[in-house]
Design an enzyme around this catalytic site. Structure first.
Site, PDB file in Angstrom:
ATOM      1  N   HIS A  72       8.058  -7.129  -3.737  1.00 39.39           N
ATOM      2  CA  HIS A  72       6.767  -7.577  -4.285  1.00 39.39           C
ATOM      3  C   HIS A  72       6.931  -8.899  -5.044  1.00 39.39           C
ATOM      4  CE1 HIS A  72       4.282  -4.054  -3.434  1.00 39.39           C
ATOM      5  NE2 HIS A  72       5.404  -3.374  -3.554  1.00 39.39           N
ATOM      6  N   LYS A  82     -10.590 -11.889 -15.607  1.00 38.23           N
ATOM      7  CA  LYS A  82     -10.762 -12.061 -17.059  1.00 38.23           C
ATOM      8  C   LYS A  82     -10.089 -13.338 -17.592  1.00 38.23           C
ATOM      9  CE  LYS A  82     -12.203  -9.958 -20.886  1.00 38.23           C
ATOM     10  NZ  LYS A  82     -13.448  -9.177 -21.019  1.00 38.23           N
ATOM     11  N   GLY A 130     -19.315 -10.306 -26.944  1.00 37.06           N
ATOM     12  CA  GLY A 130     -18.041 -10.171 -26.240  1.00 37.06           C
ATOM     13  C   GLY A 130     -17.800 -11.390 -25.351  1.00 37.06           C
ATOM     14  N   VAL A 131     -16.589 -11.460 -24.801  1.00 40.14           N
ATOM     15  CA  VAL A 131     -16.201 -12.647 -24.028  1.00 40.14           C
ATOM     16  C   VAL A 131     -17.103 -12.852 -22.805  1.00 40.14           C
ATOM     17  CG1 VAL A 131     -14.313 -13.747 -22.780  1.00 40.14           C
ATOM     18  CG2 VAL A 131     -13.812 -12.268 -24.719  1.00 40.14           C
ATOM     19  N   ASP A 132     -17.328 -11.781 -22.050  1.00 40.82           N
ATOM     20  CA  ASP A 132     -18.006 -11.950 -20.762  1.00 40.82           C
ATOM     21  C   ASP A 132     -19.454 -12.421 -20.912  1.00 40.82           C
ATOM     22  OD1 ASP A 132     -15.614 -10.923 -20.033  1.00 40.82           O
ATOM     23  OD2 ASP A 132     -16.375  -8.931 -19.526  1.00 40.82           O
ATOM     24  N   GLY A 169       0.844  -1.195   0.000  1.00 43.35           N
ATOM     25  CA  GLY A 169       0.000   0.000   0.000  1.00 43.35           C
ATOM     26  C   GLY A 169       0.872   1.235   0.000  1.00 43.35           C
ATOM     27  N   CYS A 188       5.492  -6.053   1.591  1.00 41.95           N
ATOM     28  CA  CYS A 188       5.849  -4.631   1.563  1.00 41.95           C
ATOM     29  C   CYS A 188       5.202  -3.875   2.731  1.00 41.95           C
ATOM     30  CB  CYS A 188       5.458  -4.051   0.200  1.00 41.95           C
ATOM     31  SG  CYS A 188       6.302  -2.506  -0.122  1.00 41.95           S
ATOM     32  N   TYR A 189       4.200  -3.045   2.485  1.00 43.77           N
ATOM     33  CA  TYR A 189       3.494  -2.375   3.587  1.00 43.77           C
ATOM     34  C   TYR A 189       2.971  -3.428   4.581  1.00 43.77           C
ATOM     35  CZ  TYR A 189      -0.135   0.478   5.883  1.00 43.77           C
ATOM     36  OH  TYR A 189      -0.932   1.122   6.791  1.00 43.77           O
ATOM     37  N   SER A 201     -23.732  -9.739 -26.106  1.00 49.66           N
ATOM     38  CA  SER A 201     -23.126  -8.733 -26.976  1.00 49.66           C
ATOM     39  C   SER A 201     -22.184  -9.361 -27.993  1.00 49.66           C
ATOM     40  CB  SER A 201     -22.332  -7.744 -26.120  1.00 49.66           C
ATOM     41  OG  SER A 201     -21.163  -8.381 -25.635  1.00 49.66           O
ATOM     42  N   GLU A 234       4.593 -10.621  -6.313  1.00 47.79           N
ATOM     43  CA  GLU A 234       3.506 -10.820  -7.274  1.00 47.79           C
ATOM     44  C   GLU A 234       3.797 -10.265  -8.662  1.00 47.79           C
ATOM     45  OE1 GLU A 234       3.575  -8.851  -4.699  1.00 47.79           O
ATOM     46  OE2 GLU A 234       2.540  -6.960  -5.004  1.00 47.79           O
TER      47      GLU A 234
END
Ligand code: XMP
Length: 513
Positions: free
Chosen positions: A169, A369, A225-227, A54, A81-82, A223, A171
């Site tokens: 970090h 996603k 679209g993917v989602d 953070g 980190c934080y 639509s 990640e």
């Protein structure tokens, strides 16, 4: 209950990345606000807790602090980190302002190879730092297990309490072996198996959808679209014909769009598909309109109108399904300096009016996603749909500058088809965020054969991005650009010039509008 890692969010721009990395280890993760009461956390029966990074200093008045009882839950804990500084702050160590901010790549040397976080990793590792404050005295019961040039306490542990802290970090991609460190935490220290897979998720989601919906009917706005496509396939698997998908053709779609959707969902999946061809209505309303905001508004309100009357025709439904994703529902931490809190997509705001009294079904609400794409493939959706690039709701209208007319739509659609074809056959399509054609309202002189022409210009845009918030233009090879330009100019009537957009975002946007 699914094995879960709780991530407390202290406002780092990387919090979601931590959650994704954990899930890539096939372990489910949830992000909670930093001040979620320990009792509430305990009800999830998590296998471990990660305290995110953070931008704050633990000593600032407005520092986001966790419920102190989090440290007494007896759960494995990793502070990043934080998060490491919080261990220092709460458990009897000391944090001070660093003389200089440590930012960027660094070399980590593991001094205790028995530390389970570093199991099966080499003694030296490249890591990514981004911190101002520094732990200067270890919290009680802790010892240092790794150092960097600037820090004696780059990694710390209290193995008996299963508490660990990392100053860097793990990640981010700049810590190349960071994922293995996180994997060591979730598997070896928290004892999680590898149970979070899209295959197991399907079973769980199908059960939940059936329980939620019962015998009622569900409507979904597809639509292409993917989602929305993945949501449709998943809900259909759960409740079959209780689902009706409504697909609105707004006249601003790409070349094969409507065909692909009808083919895949109607014929292949045998989903009840209500096809609404409203293209004439949309184009009529857009006639003479050149202002980009007005175009968007007209398209938005017309869509709601068309969709609303389509739902009435679809018959009484109690539920409306939406392809909402996890990043849309995570509550961002309101901390100054937290970019995630300030950048909220300016698109797709508003949605459908509240007076449409539906209950929502949102089966992708806890997925990222990448997971939605994996889920789509698992459900048998074709790559063409699952791996497609984002396409804006207002469609080609944001890529036609000036007035949107049927003739201009046709020109852009033809140019766009060539861009998609060439990007796919050269392999670039799936490597980048977006690539498309834009129709400019300027005409210029050219020669074709013996004739003078006076035609439109197409701009080609290709961008690299993680989430559409920032983007870089892609350095496409010259021979590909040459092919694109030559095909567009030769094959698309009405175009005699092609240019390539080399603007990044910021300061540019991805769409031209
Ligand atoms: P900009 O042009 O703002 O676009 O840099 C960022 C990303 O958002 C997409 N985009 C939209 N997506 N509805 C959408 O669903 C919209 O109205 C919309 N406008 C832009 C754009 O394609 C890019 O990926």
């Amino acid at each position: 209950m699914v094995e879960t890692i709780v991530i407390l969010d202290f406002g780092s721009q990387y919090t979601q990345v931590i959650a994704r990395r954990v899930r890539e280890c096939n372990v489910y993760s949830v992000i909670l606000r930093y001040d979620t009461p320990a009792k509430e956390i305990a009800t999830l029966r998590p296998s471990g807790i990660i305290l995110s990074g953070g931008p704050s200093s633990v000593y600032s008045k407005k520092a986001p602090l966790p419920d102190r009882a989090v440290f007494n839950l007896g759960l494995p804990l990793l502070g990043v980190c934080y998060g490491l500084q919080l261990l220092g702050h709460f458990l009897g160590g000391k944090v001070e302002k660093g003389e200089k901010r440590e930012y960027g790549k660094g070399a980590l040397r593991v001094t205790d190879s028995f530390c389970p976080l570093f199991a099966n990793l080499p003694e030296t590792l490249q890591v990514w730092n981004s911190h101002g404050d520094k732990l200067t005295k270890l919290p009680k019961g802790f010892k240092s297990v790794a150092v960097t040039e600037n820090s004696q306490f780059a990694a710390i542990e209290d193995r008996s309490r299963k508490m660990f802290g990392l100053q860097f970090h793990p990640e981010v991609a700049h810590t190349p072996r960071g994922k293995e460190i996180l994997a060591n935490f979730v598997h070896n220290i928290c004892g999680c198996g590898k149970n979070w897979t899209m295959r197991s998720y399907i079973e769980q989601a199908v059960e939940e959808i059936r329980t939620q919906v019962g015998n009622e009917r569900v409507i979904l706005g597809l639509s292409g679209g993917v989602d929305s496509s993945v949501a449709a396939a998943l809900i259909h698997k759960a409740i079959g014909d209780q689902l009706t998908c409504i697909f609105v053709n707004n006249g601003l779609l790409r070349g094969r769009e409507a065909g692909v959707v009808r083919e895949v969902f109607g014929r292949h999946f045998k989903i009840k598909l209500q096809y609404e061809d409203a293209s004439k209505l949309f184009l009529r309303r857009l006639k003479g309109v050149t202002d980009p905001e007005r175009k968007r508004k007209i398209i938005g309100t017309t869509f709601i109108e068309v969709f609303q009357s389509a739902t009435k025709r679809a018959g009484a439904a109690k539920f409306l399904a939406q392809g909402t994703l996890y990043p849309d529902v995570i509550e961002s931490v309101p901390i100054a300096g937290n970019p995630a809190a300030m950048i909220k997509s300016h698109h797709n705001v508003g949605g459908l009016p509240k007076k449409m009294k539906f209950k929502l079904v949102e089966p992708l609400k806890c997925l990222f996603k990448d997971e939605v794409r994996e889920l789509g493939l698992e459900l048998g959706l074709p790559r063409e749909i699952v791996l497609r690039q984002p396409f804006p709701g207002p469609g080609l209208a944001v890529r036609i500058l000036g007035e949107v007319t049927p003739q201009r739509c046709e020109i852009l659609r033809n140019a766009d088809t060539i861009v998609v074809e060439e990007m796919k056959s050269s392999g670039w399509y799936y490597k980048i965020w977006q690539s498309f054609a834009v129709l400019l309202p300027v005409r210029s002189v050219g020669v074709m054969g013996d004739e003078r022409t006076y035609d439109y210009t197409i701009a080609i845009r290709a961008v690299e991005s993680q989430d559409g918030m920032t983007a870089d233009w892609v350095k496409l090879p010259y021979d590909l650009l040459e092919k694109l330009a030559s095909r567009i100019i030769n094959e698309v009537k009405g175009v005699n010039r092609c240019v390539f957009d080399i603007t990044s975002k910021p300061p540019g946007t991805i769409e031209w509008e």
